[in-house]
Design an enzyme around this catalytic site. Structure first.
Site, PDB file in Angstrom:
ATOM      1  N   ASP A  68      21.057   0.833 -13.427  1.00  0.00           N
ATOM      2  CA  ASP A  68      21.329  -0.344 -14.253  1.00  0.00           C
ATOM      3  C   ASP A  68      21.689   0.092 -15.681  1.00  0.00           C
ATOM      4  O   ASP A  68      21.035   0.976 -16.249  1.00  0.00           O
ATOM      5  CB  ASP A  68      20.049  -1.197 -14.268  1.00  0.00           C
ATOM      6  CG  ASP A  68      20.241  -2.558 -14.899  1.00  0.00           C
ATOM      7  OD1 ASP A  68      21.017  -3.356 -14.357  1.00  0.00           O
ATOM      8  OD2 ASP A  68      19.600  -2.831 -15.937  1.00  0.00           O
ATOM      9  N   GLU A 120      17.514  18.300  -4.605  1.00  0.00           N
ATOM     10  CA  GLU A 120      16.335  18.910  -3.961  1.00  0.00           C
ATOM     11  C   GLU A 120      15.999  18.209  -2.656  1.00  0.00           C
ATOM     12  O   GLU A 120      15.194  18.688  -1.879  1.00  0.00           O
ATOM     13  CB  GLU A 120      15.109  18.800  -4.881  1.00  0.00           C
ATOM     14  CG  GLU A 120      15.173  19.662  -6.107  1.00  0.00           C
ATOM     15  CD  GLU A 120      14.000  19.354  -7.031  1.00  0.00           C
ATOM     16  OE1 GLU A 120      12.925  18.940  -6.533  1.00  0.00           O
ATOM     17  OE2 GLU A 120      14.175  19.499  -8.243  1.00  0.00           O
TER      18      GLU A 120
HETATM   19  C1  GLC Z   1      22.548  -5.228 -15.560  1.00  0.00           C
HETATM   20  C2  GLC Z   1      22.179  -6.130 -14.421  1.00  0.00           C
HETATM   21  C3  GLC Z   1      21.956  -7.496 -14.972  1.00  0.00           C
HETATM   22  C4  GLC Z   1      20.810  -7.437 -15.953  1.00  0.00           C
HETATM   23  C5  GLC Z   1      21.081  -6.407 -17.048  1.00  0.00           C
HETATM   24  C6  GLC Z   1      19.829  -6.078 -17.796  1.00  0.00           C
HETATM   25  O1  GLC Z   1      23.747  -5.585 -16.128  1.00  0.00           O
HETATM   26  O2  GLC Z   1      23.157  -6.085 -13.438  1.00  0.00           O
HETATM   27  O3  GLC Z   1      21.694  -8.425 -13.961  1.00  0.00           O
HETATM   28  O4  GLC Z   1      20.626  -8.681 -16.547  1.00  0.00           O
HETATM   29  O5  GLC Z   1      21.533  -5.198 -16.502  1.00  0.00           O
HETATM   30  O6  GLC Z   1      18.958  -5.327 -17.009  1.00  0.00           O
END
Ligand code: GLC
Length: 552
Positions: free
Chosen positions: A211, A261
């Site tokens: 993310d 790993e």
């Molecule tokens: C990313 C995710 C989104 C979230 C953001 C903060 O963009 O896809 O849904 O709100 O990160 O974590």
């Protein structure tokens, strides 16, 4: 040099040509009938996904979380939120997926934690400068008494990116106040996330979707930023001091070693809204991640010139680093593509749609969505499908403000409609309450209301029906696998004329033609239509507008 010669993609790893299906657990299937999807629900629908023909699933977060940002605010990276079940449900789902030959990718949220995470709770009670505060980005404010934020950064979700705590210091949150950014200059943060990676690798996951992969490192001194804050940076914009900083690559070089790993080709896929493609593909250099989402393709919209440009650019940049390209049309953060394509300008990228906004032409959007699916699924590399794409699901464009949950809606005082419309629970059974989101007819209502139109999109209305969107996807995935299209190459054909709305490439013996223009396109005499985006795609050997075919 043709694109075919210019690419040097390897195919011995499963992910190089995989079709990966994104599951948004809150909205996929509700086994315990509480109105919210869960891991047992995912497990119960694995046969459906196996029949569809996907190679892997990616699950958005199901970890312990106060759900301030639908689980992207993690309070414990090693626990399943009771909303979704328990660890034994995860293990059972994983084992069953594996037994069906479906790989499982989980989401890792390393840029920020929830404010309910033990570390942040400790930081709040600790003093300025303490080790507990050093795990996050705490700073003194500016101006008299430090009453002003340390810099001018705005949150991606709107409003200030800094929140003041009781003793007067401020902490940074690129997203919601409840999502404090971690301090990646601190080695303890590195070792903790490595341990989280290992925790899930040991359980047997096949990879991670990272993310905000471009966000962890901030420029030295946290300088002010003069331009608008957004997840999507235009290719001509400068790099903001909180995105795409050089230091992020060191993190991925290390994680690459950690993954190596483990057996079984584990992988990382970057959620990095980085442009141009040359910058994006730096995340998938041989010693970094395996894949990065191709948001350039998603943002191209329904436009042959823009799609062709994105395909060229992606294949070229992918080739330079020896990585497979990836393709995606929708996800849980974007208005669904069949809805975007039904707007007057089918290349716009609205941040949500409400009843007051222009409403899409649903039929036109769906026709284009199906044609775009054929355009994407014959391309070499890996393709991502967002749950419901295979049903042709539209966005819910008339959700009432009272049911909205996206923090972006609240932080912008409703100016940004937000992402709830693409997160509406999946319709499984047209005639059942909640369209079968829960199989139990007594179930609580789905956490977001579904539009009436979902009845006709329900899976049971489509599976086995030849002309349905589901069957189109299923056949496309089957042909894609059989002909190894994911391992192929792209050669533009003589029909290819993007300025006239026609995009056409050959991959092996198969030819894709998509008509994003306004006039019928004559197909080569004698060509056999292997798959058409809908039954009326070809009349008098001419491909009609808003349609696509696979020819052999
Ligand atoms: C990313 C995710 C989104 C979230 C953001 C903060 O963009 O896809 O849904 O709100 O990160 O974590």
């Amino acid at each position: 040099m043709s694109l075919a010669e210019n690419t040097r993609i390897q195919h011995d790893q499963w992910w190089a040509d995989a079709v990966i299906y994104q599951i948004y657990p809150r909205s996929f299937a509700d086994a315990d009938a509480n109105g919210m999807g869960d891991l047992q629900g995912v497990r119960s629908r694995l046969p459906y996904l196996s029949q569809l023909g996907v190679d892997a699933i990616w699950l958005s977060p199901f970890y312990l979380s106060p759900q301030a940002d639908a689980g992207y605010d993690v309070a414990d990276y090693r626990a399943v939120d009771p909303l979704f079940g328990g660890m034994k449900d995860f293990d059972a789902m994983l084992a069953e997926a594996h037994s069906m030959g479906i790989r499982v990718i989980v989401d890792l949220v390393p840029n920020h934690t929830s404010d309910q995470h033990e570390w942040f709770q400790d930081a709040l009670t600790a003093t300025p400068g303490s080790a507990a505060r050093e795990r996050y980005i705490f700073r003194d404010g500016k101006g008299p008494g430090g009453a002003l934020p340390p810099n001018n950064w705005q949150s991606i979700f709107g409003g200030n990116a800094w929140t003041r705590v009781q003793d007067g210091q401020w902490y940074l949150h690129l997203f919601d106040t409840s999502q404090p950014d971690l301090n990646w200059e601190n080695p303890e943060v590195h070792s903790e996330m490595e341990s989280v990676l290992r925790f899930w690798l040991d359980r047997g996951v096949d990879g991670f979707r990272i993310d905000v992969a471009h966000g962890m490192i901030k420029a030295d001194g946290l300088p002010d930023w003069h331009a608008k804050t957004s997840m999507v940076e235009g290719s001509d914009a400068e790099t903001p001091p909180y995105f795409d900083q050089e230091g992020v690559h060191e993190i991925y070089q290390h994680w690459n070693k950690v993954l190596s790993e483990y057996d079984g080709d584990r992988m990382l896929v970057a959620e990095a809204w980085v442009e141009p493609a040359e910058r994006l593909f730096r995340y998938v250099r041989p010693d970094e991640m395996q894949q990065a989402f191709n948001f350039g393709f998603l943002l191209a919209g329904w436009d042959a010139v823009r799609m062709a440009e994105s395909i060229n650019e992606s294949l070229e940049e992918a080739g330079k680093v020896g990585a497979p390209a990836t393709w995606v049309l929708s996800n849980h953060d974007t208005v669904r593509h069949s809805t975007r394509y039904g707007l007057t300008d089918p290349t716009t990228f609205p941040k949500g749609i409400s009843a007051e906004d222009e409403q899409p032409d649903e039929e036109l959007g769906l026709a284009r969505g199906r044609a775009a699916a054929l355009t994407m699924l014959a391309l070499p590399g890996s393709a991502y499908i967002y749950q419901g794409d295979e049903l042709g699901l539209p966005e819910h464009t008339t959700l009432d403000a009272s049911v909205r949950q996206d923090p972006a809606f609240f932080r912008t005082n409703g100016e940004e409609i937000g992402r709830d419309g693409c997160r509406v629970p999946i319709p499984w059974t047209g005639a059942a309450p909640g369209y079968g989101f829960a199989e139990n007819p007594e179930a609580a209502s789905p956490w977001l209301p579904q539009p009436d139109s979902f009845a006709k999109y329900a899976a049971d209305q489509q599976v086995g029906l030849d002309s349905s969107t589901y069957e189109l996807y299923r056949q496309a995935l089957s042909i894609r696998a059989e002909r190894k299209l994911g391992q192929g190459t792209v050669a533009w054909t003589s029909l290819h004329a993007p300025a006239d709305g026609v995009l056409s490439y050959r991959n092996g013996d198969l030819t894709l033609v998509v008509n994003a223009g306004t006039r019928p396109v004559r197909l080569p005499a004698g060509a056999e239509v292997l798959l058409a985006s809908q039954p009326d795609a070809v009349t008098d050997n001419a491909l009609q507008p808003n349609r696509a075919v696979w020819l052999v």
